[in-house]
Enzyme design. Structure first.
Site: not given
Length: 392
Positions: A8, A148, A206-208, A327-330
């Protein structure tokens, strides 16, 4: 051990993982990342049991760009023993109108993917660079491209189109949507751990550094926030998100900017970085007492709430909302503020669960379930790669 390599590649980081091919399925063996390319490069890798294989700071002059990063990764991979490489899987951001599922890469496929570089200039050239390198040094190893855009390709034409003359749609000007590999993984994971949720009306955020949201019904993409390119939708680290096309016309005509200057503005100098004038990193903004940081965060959360409302309308209601990606996970503070914007839909956040990083962060009686779920794009790519080489 027979193995797959998953790559990736981005502009500032290179992630790669090795999966062993076992009778029971895929087993992750190595997880590696070379980030800080051109600034503060560092190569880190761990084995499946958590053992650190390497954690080395590199000279920025030795890793000024992705091609050099690929050389570093290639040389380090060559030191590993015990792996019989059977195939390489790649994340490719844009599959255009031609590719609706993962595909075995041949020269004609690579040429076609290169023609989409203007549609994803921040990603596509970097995605294709390791493919070319592998063709040169491992010509006998099959390679697979996973897109994607592919996950969203089952939507209806009236959902995908822009209100332009039909000929443009036929030429490929349409709403593709992105982050599909991540959404596909989350949809599958929901079927495993919460099948009743997976069958319902779900928004995945999906927040990054890149950010989008997708409306799922029975695990399928119904609507998403990104469109023709990965500039659309939510504001991101350096990209503006939704923008009136008239702004671009104004920049070109009234401001006298060149097309290249506008492209640089939209891809590299906008979003959180442009709004704050401080950073594109949400963690840095959250830790700042500068009012410009708060302003950028307020805008980001506002747009998340607006787009969630649009997606809920497309679904005819909402049963669950899933946070994923960096962002979403952390980021508990961002999850809390986005959840506030979902209160009108019936979402009730459990602050203690949210602060603890629980997998379910809604209250027991919440009409909308709030989930936090790590994504795993590399595993999804490995699964597709294995399926394709086994079908050859």
């Amino acid at each position: 051990m027979e193995a797959l390599l998953v790559i990736n590649a981005g502009s500032s980081s290179l992630k790669f993982q090795i999966f062993g091919i076992a009778t029971a399925g895929l087993e992750r063996q190595v997880r590696a990342k070379l980030d800080g390319i051109a600034t503060q490069p560092r190569l880190k890798a761990t084995a499946a049991d958590g053992t650190e294989l390497i954690n080395r700071r590199l000279d920025a002059t030795a890793v000024p760009d992705l091609p050099e990063a690929l050389s570093v990764a290639r040389d380090w991979l060559a030191t590993l023993r015990g792996f019989d490489l059977r195939a390489i899987g790649h994340r490719v951001v844009h599959g255009g109108p031609d590719y609706v599922r993962p595909v075995l890469i041949e020269t004609t496929v690579l040429d076609r993917l290169a023609s989409y570089q203007d549609l994803a200039p921040l990603h596509q050239p970097n995605n294709l660079a390791p493919i070319r390198l592998a063709m040169d040094i491992k010509p006998d190893v099959p390679q697979v491209a996973c897109f994607d855009t592919a996950f969203h390709r089952g939507r209806t034409e009236h959902t995908d189109c822009y209100a332009l003359p039909r000929t443009f749609y036929e030429q490929g000007v349409r709403r593709y949507g992105f982050h599909g590999i991540s959404y596909e993984y989350i949809a599958g994971r929901l079927r495993e751990v919460a099948p009743e949720v997976a069958r319902g009306r779900v928004i995945v955020a999906h927040l990054g550094s890149g950010a989008s949201m997708c409306a799922l019904k029975d695990g399928r993409s119904v609507e998403t926030t990104m469109g023709f390119t990965a500039l659309d939708g939510l504001p991101m680290g350096t990209r503006p998100g939704q923008l009136d096309p008239g702004v671009v016309l104004h920049l070109l005509t009234d401001q006298g900017m060149s097309a290249q200057a506008v492209s640089d503005l939209l891809y590299h100098r906008s979003g959180l970085k442009g709004l704050s004038g401080i950073s594109n990193d949400m963690r840095e903004l959250l830790g700042s007492d500068d009012p410009r940081a708060s302003f950028a965060i307020d805008h980001f959360v506002h747009r998340c709430a607006l787009d969630a409302g649009m997606l809920a309308a497309a679904l005819g209601g909402l049963d669950a909302f899933v946070f994923t990606a960096g962002i979403g996970e952390n980021s508990a503070p961002i999850r809390a503020r986005v959840s506030e914007g979902l209160a009108w839909l019936g979402a009730e956040l459990d602050p203690a669960a949210n602060d603890a990083g629980a997998s379910v962060i809604s209250k027991a009686g919440s009409r909308v379930a709030l989930h936090v779920m790590p994504t795993d794009e590399e595993l999804m790519i490995a699964r597709h790669t294995l399926a394709i080489i086994r079908a050859r």
